[in-house]
Design a protein around this motif. Structure first.
Motif, mmCIF file in Angstrom:
data_model
loop_
_atom_site.group_PDB
_atom_site.id
_atom_site.type_symbol
_atom_site.label_atom_id
_atom_site.label_comp_id
_atom_site.label_asym_id
_atom_site.label_seq_id
_atom_site.Cartn_x
_atom_site.Cartn_y
_atom_site.Cartn_z
ATOM 1 N N GLY A 237 0.838 -1.179 0.000
ATOM 2 C CA GLY A 237 0.000 0.000 0.000
ATOM 3 C C GLY A 237 0.877 1.234 0.000
ATOM 4 O O GLY A 237 1.947 1.242 0.602
ATOM 5 N N ALA A 238 0.452 2.268 -0.671
ATOM 6 C CA ALA A 238 1.257 3.490 -0.738
ATOM 7 C C ALA A 238 0.336 4.697 -0.719
ATOM 8 O O ALA A 238 -0.752 4.690 -1.294
ATOM 9 C CB ALA A 238 2.120 3.504 -2.002
ATOM 10 N N LEU A 239 0.796 5.728 -0.025
ATOM 11 C CA LEU A 239 0.042 6.980 0.098
ATOM 12 C C LEU A 239 0.993 8.147 -0.110
ATOM 13 O O LEU A 239 2.114 8.139 0.405
ATOM 14 C CB LEU A 239 -0.589 7.102 1.491
ATOM 15 N N THR A 240 0.547 9.129 -0.870
ATOM 16 C CA THR A 240 1.338 10.346 -0.963
ATOM 17 C C THR A 240 1.224 11.111 0.351
ATOM 18 O O THR A 240 0.361 10.827 1.189
ATOM 19 C CB THR A 240 0.849 11.234 -2.123
ATOM 20 N N GLN A 241 2.095 12.083 0.543
ATOM 21 C CA GLN A 241 2.062 12.880 1.775
ATOM 22 C C GLN A 241 0.710 13.573 1.944
ATOM 23 O O GLN A 241 0.147 13.610 3.043
ATOM 24 C CB GLN A 241 3.190 13.922 1.753
ATOM 25 N N GLU A 242 0.160 14.099 0.859
ATOM 26 C CA GLU A 242 -1.137 14.771 0.928
ATOM 27 C C GLU A 242 -2.242 13.796 1.311
ATOM 28 O O GLU A 242 -3.124 14.110 2.128
ATOM 29 C CB GLU A 242 -1.467 15.437 -0.412
ATOM 30 N N ASP A 243 -2.204 12.585 0.730
ATOM 31 C CA ASP A 243 -3.203 11.575 1.076
ATOM 32 C C ASP A 243 -3.091 11.169 2.543
ATOM 33 O O ASP A 243 -4.106 10.964 3.222
ATOM 34 C CB ASP A 243 -3.032 10.342 0.185
ATOM 35 N N GLN A 244 -1.861 11.019 3.030
ATOM 36 C CA GLN A 244 -1.658 10.626 4.420
ATOM 37 C C GLN A 244 -2.203 11.694 5.377
ATOM 38 O O GLN A 244 -2.855 11.375 6.382
ATOM 39 C CB GLN A 244 -0.171 10.401 4.673
ATOM 40 N N GLU A 245 -1.957 12.953 5.066
ATOM 41 C CA GLU A 245 -2.467 14.026 5.927
ATOM 42 C C GLU A 245 -3.989 14.067 5.911
ATOM 43 O O GLU A 245 -4.635 14.195 6.962
ATOM 44 C CB GLU A 245 -1.899 15.372 5.465
ATOM 45 N N GLY A 246 -4.596 13.941 4.724
ATOM 46 C CA GLY A 246 -6.048 13.951 4.631
ATOM 47 C C GLY A 246 -6.673 12.773 5.349
ATOM 48 O O GLY A 246 -7.694 12.907 6.036
ATOM 49 N N LEU A 247 -6.051 11.596 5.224
ATOM 50 C CA LEU A 247 -6.555 10.404 5.892
ATOM 51 C C LEU A 247 -6.454 10.541 7.400
ATOM 52 O O LEU A 247 -7.373 10.158 8.141
ATOM 53 C CB LEU A 247 -5.755 9.185 5.414
ATOM 54 N N LEU A 248 -5.357 11.100 7.872
ATOM 55 C CA LEU A 248 -5.168 11.267 9.309
ATOM 56 C C LEU A 248 -6.225 12.206 9.886
ATOM 57 O O LEU A 248 -6.815 11.927 10.931
ATOM 58 C CB LEU A 248 -3.769 11.812 9.583
ATOM 59 N N LEU A 249 -6.471 13.313 9.203
ATOM 60 C CA LEU A 249 -7.474 14.258 9.699
ATOM 61 C C LEU A 249 -8.874 13.649 9.659
ATOM 62 O O LEU A 249 -9.677 13.859 10.569
ATOM 63 C CB LEU A 249 -7.438 15.546 8.864
ATOM 64 N N LYS A 250 -9.158 12.883 8.616
ATOM 65 C CA LYS A 250 -10.501 12.301 8.482
ATOM 66 C C LYS A 250 -10.751 11.201 9.495
ATOM 67 O O LYS A 250 -11.832 11.105 10.087
ATOM 68 C CB LYS A 250 -10.676 11.753 7.063
ATOM 69 N N SER A 251 -9.754 10.366 9.751
ATOM 70 C CA SER A 251 -9.961 9.198 10.607
ATOM 71 C C SER A 251 -9.713 9.490 12.078
ATOM 72 O O SER A 251 -10.347 8.895 12.949
ATOM 73 C CB SER A 251 -9.047 8.050 10.160
ATOM 74 N N VAL A 252 -8.794 10.395 12.375
ATOM 75 C CA VAL A 252 -8.393 10.625 13.763
ATOM 76 C C VAL A 252 -9.032 11.880 14.349
ATOM 77 O O VAL A 252 -9.437 11.905 15.504
ATOM 78 C CB VAL A 252 -6.854 10.715 13.864
ATOM 79 N N VAL A 253 -9.159 12.928 13.542
ATOM 80 C CA VAL A 253 -9.566 14.224 14.064
ATOM 81 C C VAL A 253 -11.041 14.533 13.797
ATOM 82 O O VAL A 253 -11.629 15.376 14.464
ATOM 83 C CB VAL A 253 -8.675 15.338 13.451
ATOM 84 N N GLU A 254 -11.673 13.827 12.856
ATOM 85 C CA GLU A 254 -13.021 14.186 12.432
ATOM 86 C C GLU A 254 -14.032 14.153 13.566
ATOM 87 O O GLU A 254 -14.841 15.081 13.724
ATOM 88 C CB GLU A 254 -13.467 13.244 11.299
ATOM 89 N N LYS A 255 -14.016 13.095 14.373
ATOM 90 C CA LYS A 255 -14.992 13.003 15.460
ATOM 91 C C LYS A 255 -14.777 14.110 16.489
ATOM 92 O O LYS A 255 -15.740 14.703 16.990
ATOM 93 C CB LYS A 255 -14.897 11.633 16.138
ATOM 94 N N ALA A 256 -13.522 14.407 16.799
ATOM 95 C CA ALA A 256 -13.234 15.499 17.729
ATOM 96 C C ALA A 256 -13.720 16.827 17.157
ATOM 97 O O ALA A 256 -14.229 17.680 17.898
ATOM 98 C CB ALA A 256 -11.739 15.562 18.025
ATOM 99 N N ARG A 257 -13.574 17.016 15.856
ATOM 100 C CA ARG A 257 -14.044 18.260 15.230
ATOM 101 C C ARG A 257 -15.552 18.409 15.402
ATOM 102 O O ARG A 257 -16.059 19.497 15.724
ATOM 103 C CB ARG A 257 -13.685 18.266 13.740
ATOM 104 N N ARG A 258 -16.292 17.325 15.204
ATOM 105 C CA ARG A 258 -17.744 17.392 15.348
ATOM 106 C C ARG A 258 -18.144 17.685 16.785
ATOM 107 O O ARG A 258 -19.055 18.485 17.043
ATOM 108 C CB ARG A 258 -18.366 16.077 14.890
ATOM 109 N N GLN A 259 -17.479 17.031 17.732
ATOM 110 C CA GLN A 259 -17.813 17.256 19.131
ATOM 111 C C GLN A 259 -17.529 18.701 19.543
ATOM 112 O O GLN A 259 -18.356 19.358 20.184
ATOM 113 C CB GLN A 259 -17.019 16.292 20.018
ATOM 114 N N ILE A 260 -16.359 19.191 19.158
ATOM 115 C CA ILE A 260 -15.997 20.562 19.515
ATOM 116 C C ILE A 260 -16.926 21.555 18.830
ATOM 117 O O ILE A 260 -17.346 22.561 19.426
ATOM 118 C CB ILE A 260 -14.528 20.830 19.164
#
Length: 377
Positions: A237-260
Motif C-alpha cells: 500500500g502506498a500513500l502520498t504525503q497529501e493523502d496521508q495528511e487527509g486520511l489522518l485528519l478524516k480518521s483521527v480528528v473528524e470526530k473530535a471536530r464534530r464534538q468541539i
C-alpha cells in the motif's frame, strides 16, 4: 447625551456581572476553537516530521496512523530501488507507558534509521543519536532533561537530545529511538512468553519488522506515479504525503471536530440567550423611563439605539475580556491551544451579530411601551 451610557452607569453592577459571565462563556468558546486547531496541528506535526513525499505501508491497510501496518524491514531496500526515489527510511510507531521519577510517562515512540528519511530535522537542545543502542531523543513536553535515563521495556535509554513540538495526535510527547531499539521494544517477546511459544512449537517472529517506509522523490518526480508502481509491482500500500495528511485528519480528528463544533454552537446559543434575558430585564426596569421618552417626543430609533448599544457593549467587553483570559491561561491547558488571530476576529463578528439579534427581545418590549405609562402611579 448618550442614554445607553447613563443607563449603564445607573446599573453598573449588573452590567459588569453580565459582562463577566459572558466573557467566561466566550473564553470557553475560544478555547474550544484553539483546542481543535491545536489538535489538527499536533496530528499533522508527526506525519510531517519525516519530510516524506511517499508513505509505503502494508497492502490493504491505511496505516500506520489510521490502522495497524506491519511490513518486512527489507521493504525499505525495495522502495529505495523504485525509479524516482531519492532516499527511503523505515519507521516504527508505538505508544508506551513508563514509570519515571514516581510518575507514569505516556510516550509515543518513533523508531528511525539515523541518516535516512524519518530522522528529526531539528533539535532544540543536545545532540543527535550517535550510538546504535540505548540513546533517545525526547520532546520537551515529556519533561525529561538531557542526561536522564528512562526505562522502556527491559532496557534503559539515555536522553541525549530534545525536540520541540513533536507530539502524537493524542497529545502524547514523541520520543525517538534507533530502529533496532524500537523493533526490540515493539516486537521482542519477554522470555516467559518466548518459552511458551517455543513449547507450543511456534517459531518466534523475527524482529526485522517495521510499520511504514517513507521515501523522498527526486526533484521533478511526482509521488503519484511511484505510488502506483509500489502497489502494482511490490504488492504494497502506498500513500502520498497529501493523502496521508487527509486520511489522518478524516480518521483521527473528524470526530473530535464534530464534538468541539457541537459544544461551540451550544455555548454561542447560551451566550445569546444570556444577553437576550439580561437586556429584557434591563428594559423592564426602565419601562417608565422609556414611556417618558416617548411622551416627550423621543423617536423610536433613539430607544432602539439605547438597547442595541448596550447589547454591543456587552458583546465587545465580553469578547475582549474572554480573549485576554484565554491568552493568559493557554499555556496551562493540558492540550495545546493554537489561537489564530482570524479565529478570534471571526468569533468577535459572530458575537456582534448575536448581540444585535439578542437585543430584539428588549427592542420589541420597548416599542410596545405605552407613553401613558409615564403618567401612572
Amino acid at each position: 447625551m448618550n442614554l445607553a451610557l447613563r443607563d449603564v452607569r445607573h446599573n453598573l453592577g449588573r452590567f459588569l456581572l453580565t459582562c463577566l459571565g459572558l466573557s467566561l462563556l466566550l473564553g470557553v468558546v475560544l478555547s474550544m476553537i484553539g483546542i481543535y486547531r491545536g489538535l489538527v496541528d499536533e496530528a499533522l506535526t508527526l506525519v510531517r516530521a519525516p519530510g516524506a513525499d511517499l508513505w509505503v505501508v502494508e497492502s490493504g491497510t491505511r496505516g500506520p496512523f489510521a490502522e495497524s501496518s506491519r511490513i518486512p524491514g527489507d521493504t525499505r531496500d525495495a522502495v529505495a530501488r523504485l525509479a524516482g526515489v531519492a532516499a527511503a527510511g523505515a519507521l516504527t510507531f508505538q505508544s508506551v507507558e513508563a514509570a519515571h521519577r514516581g510518575r507514569t510517562l505516556r510516550l509515543y515512540v518513533v523508531g528511525y534509521e539515523p541518516g535516512r528519511p524519518g530522522e528529526p530535522k531539528r533539535l532544540a537542545a543536545g545532540r543527535p543519536i550517535t550510538r546504535s543502542h540505548y540513546e533517545m531523543l525526547a520532546d520537551r513536553r515529556a519533561g525529561l532533561e538531557i542526561g536522564e535515563r528512562v526505562r522502556l521495556g527491559r532496557d534503559s535509554y539515555e536522553v541525549v537530545g530534545l525536540t520541540e513540538g513533536i507530539v502524537a495526535s493524542g497529545g502524547d510527547p514523541v520520543v525517538h529511538l534507533t530502529l533496532k531499539d524500537s523493533q526490540r521494544l515493539q516486537f521482542e517477546l519477554d522470555p516467559p512468553a518466548a518459552r511458551r511459544e517455543l513449547a507450543r512449537g511456534a517459531r518466534p517472529a523475527g524482529l526485522d519488522t517495521v510499520n511504514a517506509v517513507v521515501a523522498r522523490m527526486l526533484p521533478g518526480v511526482p509521488a503519484v506515479g511511484v505510488e502506483a508502481e509500489a502497489a502494482r509491482w511490490k504488492h504494497l500500500g502506498a500513500l502520498t504525503q497529501e493523502d496521508q495528511e487527509g486520511l489522518l485528519l478524516k480518521s483521527v480528528v473528524e470526530k473530535a471536530r464534530r464534538q468541539i463544533g457541537l459544544f461551540t454552537g451550544i455555548l454561542l446559543a447560551v451566550s445569546a440567550v444570556v444577553i437576550a434575558l439580561i437586556l429584557y430585564t434591563l428594559t423592564m426596569d426602565k419601562v417608565k423611563a422609556i414611556a417618558t421618552l416617548k411622551l416627550i417626543g423621543a423617536p423610536d430609533r433613539t430607544i432602539v439605539a439605547l438597547i442595541v448599544q448596550q447589547a454591543l457593549a456587552m458583546g465587545i467587553i465580553g469578547w475582549s475580556a474572554g480573549t485576554l483570559l484565554i491568552l493568559l491561561a493557554k499555556d496551562h491547558f493540558p492540550r495545546r491551544l493554537l489561537l489564530l488571530p482570524e479565529d478570534a476576529l471571526m468569533l468577535g463578528v459572530a458575537v456582534l451579530v448575536l448581540c444585535v439579534a439578542a437585543s430584539g427581545l428588549g427592542v420589541r418590549l420597548a416599542l410596545k411601551v405605552d407613553p401613558a405609562t409615564a403618567l401612572g402611579g
